[in-house]
Scaffold this motif. Structure first.
Motif, PDB file in Angstrom:
ATOM      1  N   VAL A  84      -3.989   0.566  17.500  1.00 53.01           N
ATOM      2  CA  VAL A  84      -4.052   1.655  16.521  1.00 53.01           C
ATOM      3  C   VAL A  84      -5.505   2.081  16.368  1.00 53.01           C
ATOM      4  CG1 VAL A  84      -3.546   2.345  14.152  1.00 53.01           C
ATOM      5  CG2 VAL A  84      -2.037   0.740  15.333  1.00 53.01           C
ATOM      6  N   MET A  85      -5.831   3.217  16.929  1.00 51.24           N
ATOM      7  CA  MET A  85      -7.211   3.688  16.920  1.00 51.24           C
ATOM      8  C   MET A  85      -7.393   4.927  16.056  1.00 51.24           C
ATOM      9  SD  MET A  85      -8.193   3.224  20.923  1.00 51.24           S
ATOM     10  CE  MET A  85      -8.396   1.594  21.643  1.00 51.24           C
ATOM     11  N   VAL A  86      -6.375   5.782  16.051  1.00 56.86           N
ATOM     12  CA  VAL A  86      -6.457   7.040  15.299  1.00 56.86           C
ATOM     13  C   VAL A  86      -5.129   7.254  14.587  1.00 56.86           C
ATOM     14  CG1 VAL A  86      -6.881   9.521  15.428  1.00 56.86           C
ATOM     15  CG2 VAL A  86      -8.010   7.993  17.051  1.00 56.86           C
ATOM     16  N   ALA A  87      -5.181   7.539  13.284  1.00 58.32           N
ATOM     17  CA  ALA A  87      -3.970   7.797  12.513  1.00 58.32           C
ATOM     18  C   ALA A  87      -3.387   9.147  12.893  1.00 58.32           C
ATOM     19  CB  ALA A  87      -4.277   7.763  11.017  1.00 58.32           C
ATOM     20  N   THR A  88      -2.110   9.364  12.528  1.00 57.63           N
ATOM     21  CA  THR A  88      -1.457  10.652  12.778  1.00 57.63           C
ATOM     22  C   THR A  88      -2.271  11.799  12.210  1.00 57.63           C
ATOM     23  OG1 THR A  88       0.683   9.543  12.689  1.00 57.63           O
ATOM     24  CG2 THR A  88       0.692  11.937  12.461  1.00 57.63           C
ATOM     25  N   SER A  89      -2.954  11.560  11.082  1.00 58.15           N
ATOM     26  CA  SER A  89      -3.759  12.588  10.418  1.00 58.15           C
ATOM     27  C   SER A  89      -5.057  12.881  11.163  1.00 58.15           C
ATOM     28  CB  SER A  89      -4.089  12.129   8.997  1.00 58.15           C
ATOM     29  OG  SER A  89      -4.778  10.893   9.039  1.00 58.15           O
ATOM     30  N   GLY A  90      -5.401  12.033  12.151  1.00 57.37           N
ATOM     31  CA  GLY A  90      -6.639  12.211  12.895  1.00 57.37           C
ATOM     32  C   GLY A  90      -7.754  11.283  12.448  1.00 57.37           C
ATOM     33  N   ASP A  91      -7.525  10.494  11.418  1.00 49.72           N
ATOM     34  CA  ASP A  91      -8.546   9.590  10.915  1.00 49.72           C
ATOM     35  C   ASP A  91      -8.748   8.417  11.867  1.00 49.72           C
ATOM     36  OD1 ASP A  91      -9.114  10.618   8.031  1.00 49.72           O
ATOM     37  OD2 ASP A  91      -6.932  10.610   8.182  1.00 49.72           O
ATOM     38  N   ARG A  92     -10.011   8.100  12.170  1.00 51.57           N
ATOM     39  CA  ARG A  92     -10.347   6.999  13.088  1.00 51.57           C
ATOM     40  C   ARG A  92     -10.138   5.651  12.391  1.00 51.57           C
ATOM     41  NH1 ARG A  92     -13.577   7.015  17.832  1.00 51.57           N
ATOM     42  NH2 ARG A  92     -13.263   4.990  18.804  1.00 51.57           N
ATOM     43  N   LEU A  93      -9.404   4.752  13.019  1.00 49.88           N
ATOM     44  CA  LEU A  93      -9.070   3.468  12.414  1.00 49.88           C
ATOM     45  C   LEU A  93      -9.644   2.275  13.171  1.00 49.88           C
ATOM     46  CD1 LEU A  93      -5.323   4.133  11.499  1.00 49.88           C
ATOM     47  CD2 LEU A  93      -7.306   4.263   9.979  1.00 49.88           C
ATOM     48  N   LEU A  94     -10.276   2.504  14.317  1.00 48.09           N
ATOM     49  CA  LEU A  94     -10.905   1.431  15.088  1.00 48.09           C
ATOM     50  C   LEU A  94     -12.350   1.830  15.367  1.00 48.09           C
ATOM     51  CD1 LEU A  94     -10.508  -1.271  16.730  1.00 48.09           C
ATOM     52  CD2 LEU A  94     -10.194   0.198  18.726  1.00 48.09           C
ATOM     53  N   ARG A  95     -13.273   0.971  14.992  1.00 45.18           N
ATOM     54  CA  ARG A  95     -14.683   1.270  15.221  1.00 45.18           C
ATOM     55  C   ARG A  95     -14.997   1.308  16.716  1.00 45.18           C
ATOM     56  NH1 ARG A  95     -17.701  -2.519  10.643  1.00 45.18           N
ATOM     57  NH2 ARG A  95     -16.477  -1.765   8.856  1.00 45.18           N
ATOM     58  N   THR A 129      -4.677  -7.062   7.678  1.00 39.35           N
ATOM     59  CA  THR A 129      -6.041  -7.001   8.199  1.00 39.35           C
ATOM     60  C   THR A 129      -6.922  -6.027   7.431  1.00 39.35           C
ATOM     61  OG1 THR A 129      -5.411  -5.267   9.773  1.00 39.35           O
ATOM     62  CG2 THR A 129      -5.256  -7.571  10.521  1.00 39.35           C
ATOM     63  N   ALA A 130      -6.310  -5.057   6.759  1.00 43.61           N
ATOM     64  CA  ALA A 130      -7.056  -4.058   5.998  1.00 43.61           C
ATOM     65  C   ALA A 130      -6.130  -3.423   4.975  1.00 43.61           C
ATOM     66  CB  ALA A 130      -7.631  -2.981   6.920  1.00 43.61           C
ATOM     67  N   VAL A 131      -6.717  -2.951   3.903  1.00 40.52           N
ATOM     68  CA  VAL A 131      -5.960  -2.190   2.910  1.00 40.52           C
ATOM     69  C   VAL A 131      -6.440  -0.752   2.994  1.00 40.52           C
ATOM     70  CG1 VAL A 131      -5.475  -1.863   0.456  1.00 40.52           C
ATOM     71  CG2 VAL A 131      -5.666  -4.181   1.400  1.00 40.52           C
ATOM     72  N   THR A 132      -5.529   0.153   3.260  1.00 41.23           N
ATOM     73  CA  THR A 132      -5.898   1.567   3.332  1.00 41.23           C
ATOM     74  C   THR A 132      -5.314   2.321   2.140  1.00 41.23           C
ATOM     75  OG1 THR A 132      -3.970   2.385   4.558  1.00 41.23           O
ATOM     76  CG2 THR A 132      -5.770   1.420   5.851  1.00 41.23           C
ATOM     77  N   ALA A 133      -6.071   3.291   1.680  1.00 40.11           N
ATOM     78  CA  ALA A 133      -5.555   4.241   0.695  1.00 40.11           C
ATOM     79  C   ALA A 133      -5.164   5.481   1.479  1.00 40.11           C
ATOM     80  CB  ALA A 133      -6.625   4.565  -0.342  1.00 40.11           C
ATOM     81  N   GLN A 134      -3.886   5.732   1.590  1.00 43.02           N
ATOM     82  CA  GLN A 134      -3.442   6.890   2.358  1.00 43.02           C
ATOM     83  C   GLN A 134      -2.095   7.379   1.858  1.00 43.02           C
ATOM     84  OE1 GLN A 134      -1.965   6.270   6.534  1.00 43.02           O
ATOM     85  NE2 GLN A 134      -2.781   4.198   6.281  1.00 43.02           N
ATOM     86  N   ASN A 135      -1.801   8.598   2.233  1.00 43.05           N
ATOM     87  CA  ASN A 135      -0.508   9.213   1.923  1.00 43.05           C
ATOM     88  C   ASN A 135      -0.103  10.054   3.122  1.00 43.05           C
ATOM     89  OD1 ASN A 135      -2.145  11.523   1.709  1.00 43.05           O
ATOM     90  ND2 ASN A 135      -2.307  11.325  -0.510  1.00 43.05           N
ATOM     91  N   THR A 136       0.795  10.984   2.946  1.00 43.51           N
ATOM     92  CA  THR A 136       1.247  11.784   4.088  1.00 43.51           C
ATOM     93  C   THR A 136       0.195  12.787   4.551  1.00 43.51           C
ATOM     94  OG1 THR A 136       2.246  13.519   2.716  1.00 43.51           O
ATOM     95  CG2 THR A 136       3.634  11.611   3.252  1.00 43.51           C
ATOM     96  N   LEU A 137      -0.876  12.958   3.761  1.00 38.74           N
ATOM     97  CA  LEU A 137      -1.907  13.936   4.097  1.00 38.74           C
ATOM     98  C   LEU A 137      -3.093  13.324   4.830  1.00 38.74           C
ATOM     99  CD1 LEU A 137      -1.919  15.901   0.730  1.00 38.74           C
ATOM    100  CD2 LEU A 137      -0.789  16.564   2.857  1.00 38.74           C
ATOM    101  N   GLY A 138      -3.304  12.018   4.690  1.00 42.00           N
ATOM    102  CA  GLY A 138      -4.427  11.410   5.379  1.00 42.00           C
ATOM    103  C   GLY A 138      -4.874  10.114   4.747  1.00 42.00           C
ATOM    104  N   VAL A 139      -5.945   9.561   5.302  1.00 42.29           N
ATOM    105  CA  VAL A 139      -6.524   8.304   4.848  1.00 42.29           C
ATOM    106  C   VAL A 139      -7.768   8.623   4.027  1.00 42.29           C
ATOM    107  CG1 VAL A 139      -7.518   6.102   5.573  1.00 42.29           C
ATOM    108  CG2 VAL A 139      -5.699   7.154   6.933  1.00 42.29           C
ATOM    109  N   THR A 140      -7.843   8.072   2.803  1.00 38.38           N
ATOM    110  CA  THR A 140      -8.988   8.356   1.935  1.00 38.38           C
ATOM    111  C   THR A 140      -9.910   7.157   1.756  1.00 38.38           C
ATOM    112  OG1 THR A 140      -7.637   7.855  -0.017  1.00 38.38           O
ATOM    113  CG2 THR A 140      -7.756  10.161   0.675  1.00 38.38           C
ATOM    114  N   ALA A 141      -9.425   5.953   2.100  1.00 37.32           N
ATOM    115  CA  ALA A 141     -10.283   4.771   1.986  1.00 37.32           C
ATOM    116  C   ALA A 141      -9.706   3.639   2.826  1.00 37.32           C
ATOM    117  CB  ALA A 141     -10.414   4.329   0.530  1.00 37.32           C
TER     118      ALA A 141
END
Length: 266
Positions: free
Chosen positions: A105-116, A38-50
């Motif tokens: 899935v609304m918020v990643a472990t890193s705290g990044d919002r993933l659902l509008r 459904t989406a391509v995310t750029a992320q690693n163990t530190l967070g989501v960047t795109a």
């Protein structure tokens, strides 16, 4: 018959959550994995960047391609960030008769919002009524029900009741974000409440725990396991994945759980 499941979710380039965690979990539990990205995310163990969303047309095409050829015994829905995505999935699954696990899935472990914000209503009206089980954590349950994060069992049960009223057959509200030495999840359906408790694992490698638990439940349902037993088995699998994952050294942030702990040592 080969047990087969489908995951509808976002891709995690770090490999710890999303599509990657789901496929690993299905495979570890002996279930053949199909996927719809459904989406391509750029992320690693530190967070989501795109985050780049896949078009509703391509999401529809993926679902149609799989279901037209492969007998899918259970479906897990994870990251669906936009209303358009949610409605496309709901329409394509209109005739699907198997169990559906909805992991909001609304918020990643890193705290990044993933659902509008504007997609929450679509999730409640279009996908929750199709769900055999919805598996929010405490912050997600609060967002879904427009209530404060639950601090008591009574508040958790009230949130579960709201989600059941929206049409879900069952709700598993996960207590990983609460305090205490044990993590307590509550499975609530129209028949009652079942409690699942496990000792907290002191580890920084907890990325993808929600995806992994929901995928493990899906794998159980795909093999014909009753819901309560599927949840119990999934909790046991995740607990061992967390314990074994303590020895993984991947990245500098929240590393993944060890999905293949039964097969290879960290």
């Amino acid at each position: 018959m080969t047990a087969t499941a489908m995951t509808i979710a976002g891709s995690d380039s770090g490999g710890g959550a999303g599509i990657q965690a789901d496929i690993k979990t299905f495979s570890a539990l002996g279930v053949y994995a199909t996927s719809v990205i459904t989406a391509v995310t750029a992320q690693n163990t530190l967070g989501v960047t795109a985050v780049e969303d896949i078009s509703p047309q391509t999401i529809r095409a993926q679902i149609r391609a799989v279901l037209a050829d492969i007998d899918v015994h259970a479906i897990k829905i994870g990251m669906v960030s936009r209303s358009e995505t949610i409605l496309a999935i709901a329409q394509e699954l209109e005739g699907y008769q198997g169990p559906i696990v909805l992991d909001p899935v609304m918020v990643a472990t890193s705290g990044d919002r993933l659902l509008r914000e504007d997609a929450i209503g679509a999730l409640l009206t279009a996908l929750v009524p199709k769900a055999t089980i919805v598996t929010p954590n405490l912050p997600e349950a609060a967002l879904l029900t427009a209530t404060p994060i639950a601090e008591t069992r009574a508040q958790v049960l009230r949130q579960a009741e709201i989600i059941l009223t929206a049409g879900a057959a069952a709700v598993l509200i996960k207590g990983g974000h609460s305090g205490g030495k044990d993590s307590i999840d509550l499975l609530v359906d129209h028949m009652g409440v079942t409690e699942f408790s496990a000792p907290r694992v002191d580890t920084n490698n907890d990325h993808g725990t929600g995806c992994t638990l929901a995928a493990a439940i899906t794998a159980g349902l795909a093999t014909g396991t009753p819901l309560e037993e599927a949840v119990r088995n999934a909790k046991a699998y995740l607990q061992q994945a967390l314990i074994a994952g303590k020895t993984l050294t991947i990245g500098g942030g929240h590393g993944p759980v060890h999905h293949f702990h039964q097969w290879w040592r960290a």
